[in-house]
Scaffold this active site. Structure first.
Site, PDB file in Angstrom:
ATOM      1  N   TYR A   1       6.313  77.121  13.116  1.00  0.00           N
ATOM      2  CA  TYR A   1       5.827  77.396  14.481  1.00  0.00           C
ATOM      3  C   TYR A   1       6.764  78.345  15.232  1.00  0.00           C
ATOM      4  O   TYR A   1       6.441  78.787  16.335  1.00  0.00           O
ATOM      5  CB  TYR A   1       5.695  76.092  15.266  1.00  0.00           C
ATOM      6  CG  TYR A   1       4.436  75.317  14.924  1.00  0.00           C
ATOM      7  CD1 TYR A   1       4.325  74.673  13.696  1.00  0.00           C
ATOM      8  CD2 TYR A   1       3.381  75.231  15.821  1.00  0.00           C
ATOM      9  CE1 TYR A   1       3.185  73.968  13.374  1.00  0.00           C
ATOM     10  CE2 TYR A   1       2.230  74.525  15.499  1.00  0.00           C
ATOM     11  CZ  TYR A   1       2.135  73.896  14.276  1.00  0.00           C
ATOM     12  OH  TYR A   1       1.002  73.201  13.966  1.00  0.00           O
TER      13      TYR A   1
ATOM     14  N   LYS B   1       8.869  68.217   1.962  1.00  0.00           N
ATOM     15  CA  LYS B   1       8.425  68.806   0.693  1.00  0.00           C
ATOM     16  C   LYS B   1       9.671  69.403   0.049  1.00  0.00           C
ATOM     17  O   LYS B   1       9.749  70.596  -0.266  1.00  0.00           O
ATOM     18  CB  LYS B   1       7.337  69.858   0.960  1.00  0.00           C
ATOM     19  CG  LYS B   1       6.673  70.441  -0.278  1.00  0.00           C
ATOM     20  CD  LYS B   1       5.737  69.491  -0.995  1.00  0.00           C
ATOM     21  CE  LYS B   1       5.184  70.153  -2.249  1.00  0.00           C
ATOM     22  NZ  LYS B   1       4.376  69.216  -3.083  1.00  0.00           N
TER      23      LYS B   1
ATOM     24  N   ASP C   1       2.606  65.457   0.189  1.00  0.00           N
ATOM     25  CA  ASP C   1       1.333  65.232  -0.520  1.00  0.00           C
ATOM     26  C   ASP C   1       1.122  63.739  -0.787  1.00  0.00           C
ATOM     27  O   ASP C   1       0.053  63.179  -0.540  1.00  0.00           O
ATOM     28  CB  ASP C   1       1.229  66.075  -1.808  1.00  0.00           C
ATOM     29  CG  ASP C   1       2.514  66.113  -2.631  1.00  0.00           C
ATOM     30  OD1 ASP C   1       3.521  65.514  -2.209  1.00  0.00           O
ATOM     31  OD2 ASP C   1       2.502  66.739  -3.708  1.00  0.00           O
TER      32      ASP C   1
ATOM     33  N   ASP D   1       1.744  68.018  12.391  1.00  0.00           N
ATOM     34  CA  ASP D   1       0.440  68.436  12.906  1.00  0.00           C
ATOM     35  C   ASP D   1      -0.667  67.900  12.012  1.00  0.00           C
ATOM     36  O   ASP D   1      -1.621  67.266  12.477  1.00  0.00           O
ATOM     37  CB  ASP D   1       0.389  69.973  12.958  1.00  0.00           C
ATOM     38  CG  ASP D   1      -0.968  70.475  13.408  1.00  0.00           C
ATOM     39  OD1 ASP D   1      -1.515  69.922  14.379  1.00  0.00           O
ATOM     40  OD2 ASP D   1      -1.490  71.418  12.773  1.00  0.00           O
TER      41      ASP D   1
ATOM     42  N   ASP E   1      -3.721  64.419  12.499  1.00  0.00           N
ATOM     43  CA  ASP E   1      -5.191  64.433  12.523  1.00  0.00           C
ATOM     44  C   ASP E   1      -5.712  63.381  11.542  1.00  0.00           C
ATOM     45  O   ASP E   1      -6.680  62.663  11.841  1.00  0.00           O
ATOM     46  CB  ASP E   1      -5.757  65.812  12.163  1.00  0.00           C
ATOM     47  CG  ASP E   1      -6.060  66.675  13.396  1.00  0.00           C
ATOM     48  OD1 ASP E   1      -5.350  66.530  14.413  1.00  0.00           O
ATOM     49  OD2 ASP E   1      -7.004  67.495  13.343  1.00  0.00           O
TER      50      ASP E   1
HETATM   51  C1  IPM Z   1      -1.848  70.071  18.057  1.00  0.00           C
HETATM   52  C2  IPM Z   1      -2.541  71.394  17.881  1.00  0.00           C
HETATM   53  C3  IPM Z   1      -1.571  72.541  18.095  1.00  0.00           C
HETATM   54  C4  IPM Z   1      -0.489  72.433  17.035  1.00  0.00           C
HETATM   55  C5  IPM Z   1      -2.213  73.950  18.061  1.00  0.00           C
HETATM   56  C6  IPM Z   1      -3.385  74.064  18.987  1.00  0.00           C
HETATM   57  C7  IPM Z   1      -1.206  75.017  18.348  1.00  0.00           C
HETATM   58  O1  IPM Z   1      -3.175  71.462  16.658  1.00  0.00           O
HETATM   59  O2  IPM Z   1      -1.275  69.828  19.130  1.00  0.00           O
HETATM   60  O3  IPM Z   1      -1.888  69.249  17.130  1.00  0.00           O
HETATM   61  O4  IPM Z   1      -0.645  72.958  15.922  1.00  0.00           O
HETATM   62  O5  IPM Z   1       0.536  71.822  17.333  1.00  0.00           O
HETATM   63 MN    MN Z   2      -3.156  69.602  15.560  1.00  0.00          MN
END
Ligand code: IPM
Ligand code: MN
Ligand code: NAD
Length: 348
Positions: free
Chosen positions: A135, A185, A218, A242, A246
């Site tokens: 990032y 990793k 992984d 990140d 999710d």
């Molecule tokens: C998150 C989002 C952000 C990230 C993006 C929108 C830059 O996916 O906050 O998880 O990758 O951190």
């Molecule tokens: Mn995200």
């Protein structure tokens, strides 16, 4: 007394922040917290009109706040990355919010997507490094738009940056009587994540009372699905954090439930749902506001009102039990109605 800056942003960000604010306003009234709110219009609309992302005048003003409450940014009318980097990452980096705290807490057994895994098993926290890794924005193009094009994106790990997030994670684990897992990793990223390995090992020696272990990225995705109960606290780099959050959001019952904090205890911290601006459902009044509401609960905890955060979680639990939910959770309420239900549940 605390000053909260509100950045609704784009798409459903605007819709869900409104509901999170209802909860903060409720406590403000009930407990005389003396919270004040000021809204900042950052996002696609402003960018398309003026070319501005976060003007210096806004940054300077934000410095005077105790916390920021953000909805989401991102809009199909703007090239991908411009708003995300120019607003969200800009704020994370400017305020050096190096801790991205993302709890993965299932609130109701019925929401579990995993067979035989319920609220006891799905309950851990991801501590994501939030200012470095890929990032950092180091890289570039060579011979762009030619057949010989080269693109690079460097994965930055600084010893100071890695040390401070690992230290925070050990402290967090110690405070919660928890185990700390390192996720990396290191078998392939033999420079960047070798540094993580050494930093983790050295820090672990200073925390002999905190149990620790290690998984490669992984394998950890496999374990999160198969044996989520083995995790208490996971510390990891920016990009892996990140991605696995999710996955974690789905373990909790969906993107509409995942809350987060971008924290630096020394500067200004920013709280936001993990989800994005969801252009596919924006403007329909059906976005799930629970992640934003739970993020508002995290703001209360950050400001020192720990008990209120737990109350907010209980009110959300009640909304789930009573099916006071938006369509993504098989309910038939609107965004606004779910926000009202949570406030009603808080009053009980
Ligand atoms: C998150 C989002 C952000 C990230 C993006 C929108 C830059 O996916 O906050 O998880 O990758 O951190
Ligand atoms: Mn995200
Ligand atoms: P997203 O999280 O916006 O949406 C993914 C899917 O989940 C969509 O189908 C969406 O409808 C659904 N969803 C997400 N939140 C929901 C909610 N509260 N209620 C109901 N359904 C919900 O991810 P995406 O589609 O990959 O990204 C859309 C935009 O948001 C992009 O511009 C992306 O860069 C941006 N983004 C911003 C942030 C942020 O500001 N923190 C985070 C992630 C993505």
């Amino acid at each position: 007394m605390a000053k909260i800056a509100v950045i609704p942003g784009d798409g459903i960000g605007k819709e869900v922040v409104r509901e999170g604010l209802k909860v903060l306003e409720y406590y403000n009234g009930r407990e005389n917290l003396d919270l004040s709110f000021e809204e900042f219009d950052l996002g696609a609309k402003r960018y398309l009109k003026t070319g501005e992302l976060v003007p210096d005048s806004v940054l300077n003003k934000l410095e005077t706040f105790d916390a920021i409450f953000l909805g989401a940014v991102g809009d199909p009318q703007v090239q991908t990355g411009i708003l995300e980097q120019g607003i969200l990452l800009k704020l994370r980096f400017y305020f050096d919010q190096y801790i991205n705290l993302r709890p993965i807490k299932l609130l109701n057994d019925n929401l579990s997507p995993l067979k035989n895994k319920g609220i006891e098993e799905i309950n851990f926290t991801v501590v994501r490094e939030n200012t470095e890794g890929i990032y950092a924005g180091i890289g570039g193009f060579l011979k762009k738009d030619t057949p010989d094009e080269i693109a690079t994106q460097e994965m930055l790990s600084t010893r100071k940056g890695v040390d401070r997030i690992i230290k925070y994670a050990f402290e967090y684990a110690r405070k919660n009587g928890a185990k700390l897992t390192l996720c990396d990793k290191s078998n392939v990223l033999t420079y960047s994540h070798n540094l993580w390995q050494r930093a983790f090992k050295e820090m672990a020696a200073e925390y002999p009372d905190v149990e620790n272990d290690h998984f490669l990225i992984d394998a950890i995705t496999m374990k999160m699905v198969r044996n989520p109960e083995i995790f208490d606290v996971i510390v990891t780099c920016n990009i892996f954090g990140d991605i696995i959050t999710d996955l974690g959001a789905e373990l909790q019952g969906g993107m509409g439930l995942a809350a987060s904090g971008n924290i630096n205890p020394e500067t200004v911290s920013m709280f936001e749902p993990v989800h994005g601006s969801a252009p596919d459902i924006a403007g329909k009044g059906i976005a799930n506001p629970l992640a934003a509401i739970l993020s508002a609960g995290m703001i209360l905890e950050y400001l020192g009102y720990t008990g209120f955060n737990q109350q907010v979680q209980s009110a959300v639990k009640k909304a789930i039990e009573r099916q006071e939910l938006t369509p993504d959770m098989e309910g038939d309420l609107s965004t606004e109605e779910v926000g009202d239900s949570v406030v009603k549940n808080l009053k009980e």
